[in-house]
Design a protein around this motif. Structure first.
Motif, PDB file in Angstrom:
ATOM      1  N   VAL A 193       0.841  -1.203   0.000  1.00 41.30           N
ATOM      2  CA  VAL A 193       0.000   0.000   0.000  1.00 41.30           C
ATOM      3  C   VAL A 193       0.872   1.247   0.000  1.00 41.30           C
ATOM      4  O   VAL A 193       0.636   2.194  -0.765  1.00 41.30           O
ATOM      5  CB  VAL A 193      -0.940   0.011   1.225  1.00 41.30           C
ATOM      6  N   VAL A 194       1.898   1.244   0.824  1.00 39.29           N
ATOM      7  CA  VAL A 194       2.800   2.397   0.907  1.00 39.29           C
ATOM      8  C   VAL A 194       3.564   2.578  -0.399  1.00 39.29           C
ATOM      9  O   VAL A 194       3.655   3.693  -0.931  1.00 39.29           O
ATOM     10  CB  VAL A 194       3.782   2.226   2.086  1.00 39.29           C
ATOM     11  N   GLN A 195       4.102   1.490  -0.938  1.00 38.39           N
ATOM     12  CA  GLN A 195       4.876   1.572  -2.177  1.00 38.39           C
ATOM     13  C   GLN A 195       4.027   2.102  -3.325  1.00 38.39           C
ATOM     14  O   GLN A 195       4.470   2.964  -4.100  1.00 38.39           O
ATOM     15  CB  GLN A 195       5.440   0.193  -2.533  1.00 38.39           C
ATOM     16  N   GLU A 196       2.799   1.619  -3.450  1.00 33.55           N
ATOM     17  CA  GLU A 196       1.924   2.075  -4.526  1.00 33.55           C
ATOM     18  C   GLU A 196       1.551   3.545  -4.341  1.00 33.55           C
ATOM     19  O   GLU A 196       1.436   4.288  -5.319  1.00 33.55           O
ATOM     20  CB  GLU A 196       0.665   1.209  -4.588  1.00 33.55           C
ATOM     21  N   THR A 197       1.371   3.965  -3.102  1.00 31.35           N
ATOM     22  CA  THR A 197       1.053   5.374  -2.836  1.00 31.35           C
ATOM     23  C   THR A 197       2.210   6.266  -3.256  1.00 31.35           C
ATOM     24  O   THR A 197       2.004   7.300  -3.914  1.00 31.35           O
ATOM     25  CB  THR A 197       0.747   5.582  -1.336  1.00 31.35           C
ATOM     26  N   VAL A 198       3.426   5.882  -2.885  1.00 34.38           N
ATOM     27  CA  VAL A 198       4.604   6.671  -3.267  1.00 34.38           C
ATOM     28  C   VAL A 198       4.717   6.737  -4.782  1.00 34.38           C
ATOM     29  O   VAL A 198       4.952   7.814  -5.359  1.00 34.38           O
ATOM     30  CB  VAL A 198       5.883   6.079  -2.649  1.00 34.38           C
ATOM     31  N   GLU A 199       4.542   5.608  -5.448  1.00 33.40           N
ATOM     32  CA  GLU A 199       4.653   5.585  -6.914  1.00 33.40           C
ATOM     33  C   GLU A 199       3.608   6.472  -7.580  1.00 33.40           C
ATOM     34  O   GLU A 199       3.895   7.114  -8.598  1.00 33.40           O
ATOM     35  CB  GLU A 199       4.514   4.143  -7.411  1.00 33.40           C
ATOM     36  N   ASP A 200       2.414   6.525  -7.017  1.00 34.22           N
ATOM     37  CA  ASP A 200       1.351   7.359  -7.582  1.00 34.22           C
ATOM     38  C   ASP A 200       1.692   8.846  -7.501  1.00 34.22           C
ATOM     39  O   ASP A 200       1.388   9.622  -8.412  1.00 34.22           O
ATOM     40  CB  ASP A 200       0.033   7.126  -6.833  1.00 34.22           C
ATOM     41  N   ILE A 201       2.300   9.246  -6.388  1.00 34.55           N
ATOM     42  CA  ILE A 201       2.484  10.678  -6.112  1.00 34.55           C
ATOM     43  C   ILE A 201       3.862  11.180  -6.534  1.00 34.55           C
ATOM     44  O   ILE A 201       4.018  12.344  -6.909  1.00 34.55           O
ATOM     45  CB  ILE A 201       2.256  10.956  -4.612  1.00 34.55           C
ATOM     46  N   ASP A 202       4.862  10.313  -6.474  1.00 31.55           N
ATOM     47  CA  ASP A 202       6.250  10.684  -6.763  1.00 31.55           C
ATOM     48  C   ASP A 202       6.460  10.861  -8.270  1.00 31.55           C
ATOM     49  O   ASP A 202       6.663   9.902  -9.006  1.00 31.55           O
ATOM     50  CB  ASP A 202       7.175   9.586  -6.222  1.00 31.55           C
ATOM     51  N   LYS A 203       6.400  12.091  -8.732  1.00 35.73           N
ATOM     52  CA  LYS A 203       6.471  12.359 -10.171  1.00 35.73           C
ATOM     53  C   LYS A 203       7.896  12.392 -10.727  1.00 35.73           C
ATOM     54  O   LYS A 203       8.108  12.143 -11.905  1.00 35.73           O
ATOM     55  CB  LYS A 203       5.785  13.690 -10.498  1.00 35.73           C
ATOM     56  N   ASN A 204       8.886  12.713  -9.882  1.00 39.24           N
ATOM     57  CA  ASN A 204      10.260  12.797 -10.396  1.00 39.24           C
ATOM     58  C   ASN A 204      11.040  11.502 -10.209  1.00 39.24           C
ATOM     59  O   ASN A 204      12.216  11.415 -10.566  1.00 39.24           O
ATOM     60  CB  ASN A 204      11.023  13.975  -9.765  1.00 39.24           C
ATOM     61  N   GLY A 205      10.402  10.487  -9.637  1.00 43.56           N
ATOM     62  CA  GLY A 205      10.997   9.165  -9.557  1.00 43.56           C
ATOM     63  C   GLY A 205      12.146   9.010  -8.581  1.00 43.56           C
ATOM     64  O   GLY A 205      12.959   8.085  -8.735  1.00 43.56           O
ATOM     65  N   ASP A 206      12.219   9.868  -7.571  1.00 36.46           N
ATOM     66  CA  ASP A 206      13.321   9.742  -6.608  1.00 36.46           C
ATOM     67  C   ASP A 206      12.954   8.869  -5.410  1.00 36.46           C
ATOM     68  O   ASP A 206      13.740   8.725  -4.470  1.00 36.46           O
ATOM     69  CB  ASP A 206      13.787  11.121  -6.125  1.00 36.46           C
ATOM     70  N   GLY A 207      11.741   8.293  -5.424  1.00 36.21           N
ATOM     71  CA  GLY A 207      11.345   7.392  -4.359  1.00 36.21           C
ATOM     72  C   GLY A 207      10.844   8.080  -3.107  1.00 36.21           C
ATOM     73  O   GLY A 207      10.596   7.428  -2.087  1.00 36.21           O
ATOM     74  N   LYS A 208      10.679   9.388  -3.185  1.00 37.04           N
ATOM     75  CA  LYS A 208      10.179  10.166  -2.053  1.00 37.04           C
ATOM     76  C   LYS A 208       9.108  11.135  -2.560  1.00 37.04           C
ATOM     77  O   LYS A 208       8.953  11.325  -3.757  1.00 37.04           O
ATOM     78  CB  LYS A 208      11.325  10.949  -1.386  1.00 37.04           C
ATOM     79  N   ILE A 209       8.401  11.754  -1.622  1.00 33.28           N
ATOM     80  CA  ILE A 209       7.350  12.712  -1.978  1.00 33.28           C
ATOM     81  C   ILE A 209       7.718  14.075  -1.421  1.00 33.28           C
ATOM     82  O   ILE A 209       7.871  14.229  -0.202  1.00 33.28           O
ATOM     83  CB  ILE A 209       5.982  12.274  -1.400  1.00 33.28           C
ATOM     84  N   ASN A 210       7.906  15.045  -2.328  1.00 31.89           N
ATOM     85  CA  ASN A 210       8.188  16.397  -1.848  1.00 31.89           C
ATOM     86  C   ASN A 210       6.883  17.176  -1.693  1.00 31.89           C
ATOM     87  O   ASN A 210       5.799  16.678  -2.012  1.00 31.89           O
ATOM     88  CB  ASN A 210       9.172  17.125  -2.777  1.00 31.89           C
ATOM     89  N   LEU A 211       6.986  18.381  -1.205  1.00 32.97           N
ATOM     90  CA  LEU A 211       5.803  19.174  -0.895  1.00 32.97           C
ATOM     91  C   LEU A 211       4.932  19.405  -2.124  1.00 32.97           C
ATOM     92  O   LEU A 211       3.695  19.275  -2.066  1.00 32.97           O
ATOM     93  CB  LEU A 211       6.203  20.515  -0.274  1.00 32.97           C
ATOM     94  N   GLU A 212       5.548  19.763  -3.240  1.00 35.83           N
ATOM     95  CA  GLU A 212       4.749  20.074  -4.434  1.00 35.83           C
ATOM     96  C   GLU A 212       4.070  18.827  -4.988  1.00 35.83           C
ATOM     97  O   GLU A 212       2.959  18.895  -5.512  1.00 35.83           O
ATOM     98  CB  GLU A 212       5.633  20.744  -5.501  1.00 35.83           C
ATOM     99  N   GLU A 213       4.729  17.672  -4.880  1.00 34.92           N
ATOM    100  CA  GLU A 213       4.100  16.426  -5.311  1.00 34.92           C
ATOM    101  C   GLU A 213       2.920  16.090  -4.394  1.00 34.92           C
ATOM    102  O   GLU A 213       1.873  15.633  -4.860  1.00 34.92           O
ATOM    103  CB  GLU A 213       5.125  15.288  -5.290  1.00 34.92           C
TER     104      GLU A 213
END
Length: 317
Positions: A193-213
């Motif tokens: 669930v966590v991995q899929e959530t990160v993949e959905d939101i992480d647009k630059n592909g760095d494996g993390k979610i920044n504020l703008e994402e």
């Protein structure tokens, strides 16, 4: 025949829905056991819905007290899985959770026969893949408008299926297939669930979610319009509450705390409550006799509802 043609519009709709979800759309909260407040002094509606499920509890409301008690006696036999003549906490806890998950089981049952092509009571990964993507696999997705999206869907489904398949035999039992379709309901699927959530939101592909994402997943500005107040609030939530290590990103652990918050196990509390209230000899478990002596705490009937209605009318007066 492939099911992808029929499910593709649903998948695309889901992607669109997640692209600009409502506030807290991604957070998986546990459903309440009942719509009623838990106040035994005002009646046992909460306990009835917790013990039976919201829909099933309504059927008891049409029964006489004798009929309700007779049905309850049969339910007690089902709850006592080890057949020792007692209902212990673990058995009652499992029963209540099972009743609350009926809507999930109904969803699984609805799809089961679509995928269990050989009717052996199990679903293999190859069965699921060929039923869902078979036509497109033969053509290597050549006639699909967005090939990359469907290849991603296939890869993601395979990863989720293999995680749900706990014994790694490539075949899902009904319980494992339930975990595949509803991973948020199973602790061992939290990582997916966590991995899929990160993949959905992480647009630059760095494996993390920044504020703008993070904000972009909830809200998209148009024509330079001013952000609404709730978006400004979410920016504050990101920096003050979500990003616990203050590095400007949400990592997997921080995403887990966001979308899968630790919550009170209401089924556990209700099991403890019912045992505490009905365990007359205080041995930590309840017998059939103890349950039936307090039957109106577990199930309703025409008589209990009539009495509750009279109480309400009296209070209103």
């Amino acid at each position: 025949m492939s099911l992808l043609k029929s499910i593709a519009p649903l998948c695309i709709l889901a992607v669109v829905a997640f692209a600009v979800p409502a506030q807290e759309k991604r957070v998986h909260h546990r459903n309440d056991l009942s719509d009623h407040a838990h106040k035994d002094g005002d009646g046992y509606q909460y306990d009835h819905e917790a013990f039976l499920g919201k829909e099933e509890s309504k059927t008891f409301d049409q029964l006489t007290p004798e009929e309700s008690k007779a049905k309850l006696a049969k339910i007690v036999e089902r709850i006592d899985t080890d057949k020792d003549g007692f209902v212990n906490h673990a058995e009652l806890h499992y029963w209540i959770k099972h009743r609350q998950r009926r809507y999930i089981e109904e969803n699984v049952n609805k799809h089961w026969n679509d995928y269990d092509m050989n009717h052996d009571g199990k679903i293999g990964w190859e069965e699921y893949k060929n039923t869902t993507y078979g036509y497109y696999l033969d053509e290597e997705f050549d006639d699909v408008e967005d090939k990359a999206t469907y290849r991603t869907m296939l890869t993601r489904d395979e990863r989720r299926f293999k995680t749900a398949d706990r014994d790694g035999d490539g075949i899902a039992t009904r319980e494992e297939f339930t975990a595949f379709l509803h991973p948020e309901e199973f602790d061992y699927m939290r990582g997916v669930v966590v991995q899929e959530t990160v993949e959905d939101i992480d647009k630059n592909g760095d494996g993390k979610i920044n504020l703008e994402e993070y904000i972009g997943d909830m809200y998209t500005t148009e024509n330079g319009e001013k952000e609404p107040d709730w978006v400004l609030t979410e920016r504050t939530h990101f920096s003050e509450f979500r990003d616990t290590n203050k590095d400007g990103f949400l990592d997997a652990d921080e995403v887990a705390r966001w979308v899968l918050p630790g919550e009170v196990d209401h089924a556990d509390n209700e099991a403890k409550h019912l045992i505490h209230e009905t365990d007359t000899d205080k041995d930590g478990k309840i017998t059939r006799k103890e349950i039936l002596a307090n039957w109106n705490m577990f199930v309703g009937s025409q008589a209990t509802n009539y009495g509750e209605d009279l109480t309400k009318r009296h209070d209103e007066l």
